[in-house]
Scaffold this motif. Sequence first.
Motif, PDB file in Angstrom:
ATOM      1  N   ASN A 104       0.834  -1.090  -0.124  1.00  0.00           N
ATOM      2  CA  ASN A 104       0.106  -0.041  -0.076  1.00  0.00           C
ATOM      3  C   ASN A 104       0.667   1.071  -0.051  1.00  0.00           C
ATOM      4  O   ASN A 104       0.473   2.138   0.433  1.00  0.00           O
ATOM      5  CB  ASN A 104      -0.958  -0.090   1.246  1.00  0.00           C
ATOM      6  N   HIS A 105       2.106   1.234  -0.738  1.00  0.00           N
ATOM      7  CA  HIS A 105       2.805   2.371  -0.747  1.00  0.00           C
ATOM      8  C   HIS A 105       2.197   3.468  -1.401  1.00  0.00           C
ATOM      9  O   HIS A 105       1.634   3.141  -2.646  1.00  0.00           O
ATOM     10  CB  HIS A 105       4.054   2.147  -0.942  1.00  0.00           C
ATOM     11  N   GLN A 106       2.477   4.583  -1.214  1.00  0.00           N
ATOM     12  CA  GLN A 106       1.891   5.757  -1.902  1.00  0.00           C
ATOM     13  C   GLN A 106       3.138   6.935  -2.218  1.00  0.00           C
ATOM     14  O   GLN A 106       4.082   6.894  -1.448  1.00  0.00           O
ATOM     15  CB  GLN A 106       0.670   6.608  -1.259  1.00  0.00           C
ATOM     16  N   ASP A 109       3.776   9.071   0.687  1.00  0.00           N
ATOM     17  CA  ASP A 109       4.826   8.564   1.879  1.00  0.00           C
ATOM     18  C   ASP A 109       6.128   8.981   1.552  1.00  0.00           C
ATOM     19  O   ASP A 109       6.686   9.176   2.607  1.00  0.00           O
ATOM     20  CB  ASP A 109       4.729   7.304   1.843  1.00  0.00           C
ATOM     21  N   VAL A 477      -5.455   1.922   0.121  1.00  0.00           N
ATOM     22  CA  VAL A 477      -5.066   3.574   0.307  1.00  0.00           C
ATOM     23  C   VAL A 477      -5.866   4.089  -0.949  1.00  0.00           C
ATOM     24  O   VAL A 477      -5.836   5.526  -1.053  1.00  0.00           O
ATOM     25  CB  VAL A 477      -3.951   3.650  -0.037  1.00  0.00           C
ATOM     26  N   SER A 478      -6.757   3.606  -2.118  1.00  0.00           N
ATOM     27  CA  SER A 478      -7.397   4.024  -2.965  1.00  0.00           C
ATOM     28  C   SER A 478      -8.436   3.325  -3.327  1.00  0.00           C
ATOM     29  O   SER A 478      -8.374   1.938  -3.079  1.00  0.00           O
ATOM     30  CB  SER A 478      -6.486   4.601  -4.272  1.00  0.00           C
ATOM     31  N   ARG A 535      -1.319   7.130   9.227  1.00  0.00           N
ATOM     32  CA  ARG A 535       0.106   6.802   8.901  1.00  0.00           C
ATOM     33  C   ARG A 535       0.938   6.227  10.114  1.00  0.00           C
ATOM     34  O   ARG A 535       0.902   7.447  10.917  1.00  0.00           O
ATOM     35  CB  ARG A 535       0.883   7.388   7.848  1.00  0.00           C
ATOM     36  N   ASP A 571      -3.178  15.160  -4.382  1.00  0.00           N
ATOM     37  CA  ASP A 571      -3.662  14.397  -5.928  1.00  0.00           C
ATOM     38  C   ASP A 571      -4.682  15.356  -6.326  1.00  0.00           C
ATOM     39  O   ASP A 571      -5.559  15.980  -5.598  1.00  0.00           O
ATOM     40  CB  ASP A 571      -3.827  13.135  -5.611  1.00  0.00           C
ATOM     41  N   SER A 576      -9.092  10.626  -5.309  1.00  0.00           N
ATOM     42  CA  SER A 576      -8.309  10.757  -4.083  1.00  0.00           C
ATOM     43  C   SER A 576      -7.556  12.184  -4.078  1.00  0.00           C
ATOM     44  O   SER A 576      -6.456  12.247  -4.629  1.00  0.00           O
ATOM     45  CB  SER A 576      -7.157   9.725  -4.498  1.00  0.00           C
TER      46      SER A 576
END
Length: 726
Positions: A104-106, A109, A477-478, A535, A571, A576
Motif C-alpha cells: 500500500n505504498h503511496q 509517503d 489506500v485508493s 500513517r 492529488d 483521491s
Amino acid sequence: MIEQETHRKRHVLLLAYQSLGIVYGDLSISPLYVYESAFSERLSHHKTEEVIFGACSFIFWSLTIFALLKYVFILLSVDDNGEGGTLAMYTLLCRHAKFSPLPNHQAADEELSAYHRPGYLMRNVPVSTFKRYLEKHKKSRTFLLLVVLFAACMVIGDGVFTPSLAVLSSFEGMQTHGIRVDHGALVIIVCAVLVGLFALQHRGTNKVSFMFAPIVIIWLLTIAIIGVYNIIKWNPKVYLALSPHYTYKFFIETDKDGWLSIGGLLLCITGTEAMYVDLGHFTATSIRIAFSCLVYPCLVLQYLGQAAFLSKNMSAIPIGFYASVPDPAFLPVLVIAILAAVVASQAVISATFSIVKQCHALGCFPRVKVVHTSRWIPWPDLHSRDKLDSYDSQFSRDRWFPRHNPFRKRLWARMHGCDHGQYLVVVASVHLCMAKGKSKYLMDAQNKVSMKWILALGPSLGIVRVPGIGLIYTELVSGVPAIFTHFVTNLPAIHQVVVFVCIKTVSVPHVSDRERYLVGRIGPKAYRMYRCIIRYGYKDSHENEEDYEDSLVKGIADFIQLEAEGCGLVDGTVDSRMAVVRTSGKFGTSLLSSEAEKQENKPSLQRSSRSSKSSVFESLQSQDEDEDEELPRSSQRTRTRFTLAGNENLGEEVKEELMELVEATEAGFAYIVGHSSIKARRSSSFLKRFIINVGYSFLRRNCRSPAVVLHIPHISLIEVGMIYHV
C-alpha cells in the motif's frame, strides 16, 4: 551553550550506563563457556600451550573484527533515523532502491520528513548497479526478503533459547566445587528465576536497565580482575597470543579439527547483534562508549587470563571458567555470575522484542498484543508463552537424554539449530503470513468498486442515509472496498457521512503527529464520502488514543476548508484528492470543541441531536459499558461537542458541509470492519489447498481479530463477512 554541551554529555553517559544493563549482558557472560565448548570435542586431542594461545588469539581477533570494527565502527553508523537491526536496514534499502516491502505504498509517503536523511537533496546521483538490479528483478527482491526474514528468525530463535541456557549454565557452576544439586531441582530453580525476570518486563526498559546495569559493571570488573590475577600468577607470556600469527599456527597445528571447532570459539561474539538491534533504545555514541571503554577491555583481559591458567592446567579445561577462579572468591563470583546470566537473558529479550515489533508492523508477523511498558520496549504477550514452552522442552530433553555436560551440548545444538530445521519452520511461517497478507491486499484491490458505479447511484447512493458517521476500515489506500457494496446490498442504509479509514505502516521508524493524518474526498461533495489514511512508522506504538475520533473529525473539517481554498492537495483525481491536514497550520481551526460529560451519562443529549439510536439501543450500550469498565475507549472516554467556528470567509456550501459533519458527530459513530477469509479453489493443487486452507487458516485463527487490534468499541462494531477464492 556550555551548559547545553555539558547536559548533552551527561545524557550520553547516562545512556551508556543504561546500555550495560540491556545490551551487553549476553556478550559479557561468554567467558563462562567459550573455552569449555571449543575444547570439548575434536580439540580435546590438541591440549598444548600453542593451541590454547592460538584459540585465545582467534577469540581476540574475532572480538576485534566482528564486535569492535564491524558493529561499533561500521554498522552503528548505518541506521534508519536512529533505528537499527536487520529489518531497519532492509527498509532503508527499500526506500533508496525505489521498491516497497508493503503493497500500500503511496507517492505521498515519500514526502514524509523521516523518509530521507537530513540534508537529502533531489539531485542527479549515479545509480549503482546493485540498485538497478534490485529494481529490475523481482526474484532478487524476494531472495533479499527471505535473507532478511531468516536473519530476523535467527535472532528470535536466539531469544527463545538463550535465557534458559544462560541461567542454567551459571547455576551449574555450583557442581564444579562439590555443591551437589539434583538436576530436576536445578531446572525448577532456573524456571522460577526466569519467571521473575519476565515479571520485571512490565516495569519497562528504563527501570530494568537501571536495575541491571550495576550487575553487569560488577561482573565485568570482576572477570577483568580475575583475568589479570591469572596472567600474573600462571603465564605472563600470554600477551603474545594477541599476535595474529598464533591464529595461523592454531589452524596449521589442529588442521581439520580446528576448522570444525570454530563454532565453539565464535561463541565469544554471542550477543553482539544486540548492539545493532537495540540501537533504537539508546544512541550510537552511548553504545560505542560502553563497549570501547569497559566491555571490550574486560573481556580481553578475562580471555587472556583463562588462556594463561589453562596453559598450565590442561586438566581443568572441561571445567572452564570456574576452575580459574581463586577458591576464596568462588562463592561471590558464583552469585555474580548467576545475576549476570539473568541480565544476559534481558539483552536477548530486548533484541527479540525489537525484531518482533518491526516484523509485526511490516506485516511479517501474526497479529499479537503489544503492551508498551515504556517509550522504548514493546512486550508481546505471545512471547512469554513461547519462553515457557522452551523451558518445558528443555527439561524434557535433560530428563530423557542425560549427559556429562548438558550446557555445552545444548550450546552446540543452538549453534547448529538449522540442521534440525527449527529456523526454517519459523521462516516459513513468517513468510507465509507476509505472502498471504499481501495476496489478500491484492485481492481487495482487484475487487474494489468502480467509481463509475458509485457515481451512477447519485448523492443518496440509492439507499437510505441515516444520521451518524460510518467509519469503514479498509487496507486499501485508493478506491472503495468490496465490503461497501456487500454491506449496502444486504442492509440498504448507510450513514449520512461515510469515512473510509486506512491505518497503515510506512517504511520509516516514526511518523510525526503533524504528518500522521492524510485526508481526502471520494466522489463529489454531495456524496459526503471521505478517506482518512492514518500513517504509523514501524516503531510507532498504536496506542488507544482517546482523541482519535476528535482528530478524525477535525481533519475532515480542515480538509473541507483547504479544498475550498484550493491549497495543500496532494492529488487531483476524483477518487483521491488528499491533503496532510496538520501541516497546513490550520488544524482544528474550522471547528471549536468543548468537553462534555462522559458518554455513558448523556442519553438525553444524543436523542436531542437527531440520533438514530433508540432507547433500547441506549440501554444495551449502557449495559455493555458497565460490563467493560476496564476498556477506557468504551467507558472512560469523554465525549466532545463540536461547534462551527465563526469564520466569515467560509462560503455557504462549506458551512453547510461543516454543519452536517457536526450533526453527524453528535449522532455517533459506527465502525464497519471487513471479516474476510481466503479459500483455495477446488481445482487448486493439494499443496496450495493445504497451505491456504490449513496453514494460513491456522495462523489466522490464532491471531487477534482486526476489531481487537483497532480498539473498536464492541457496541458500535459491525462486521461484514467476505470470502475470497484464489
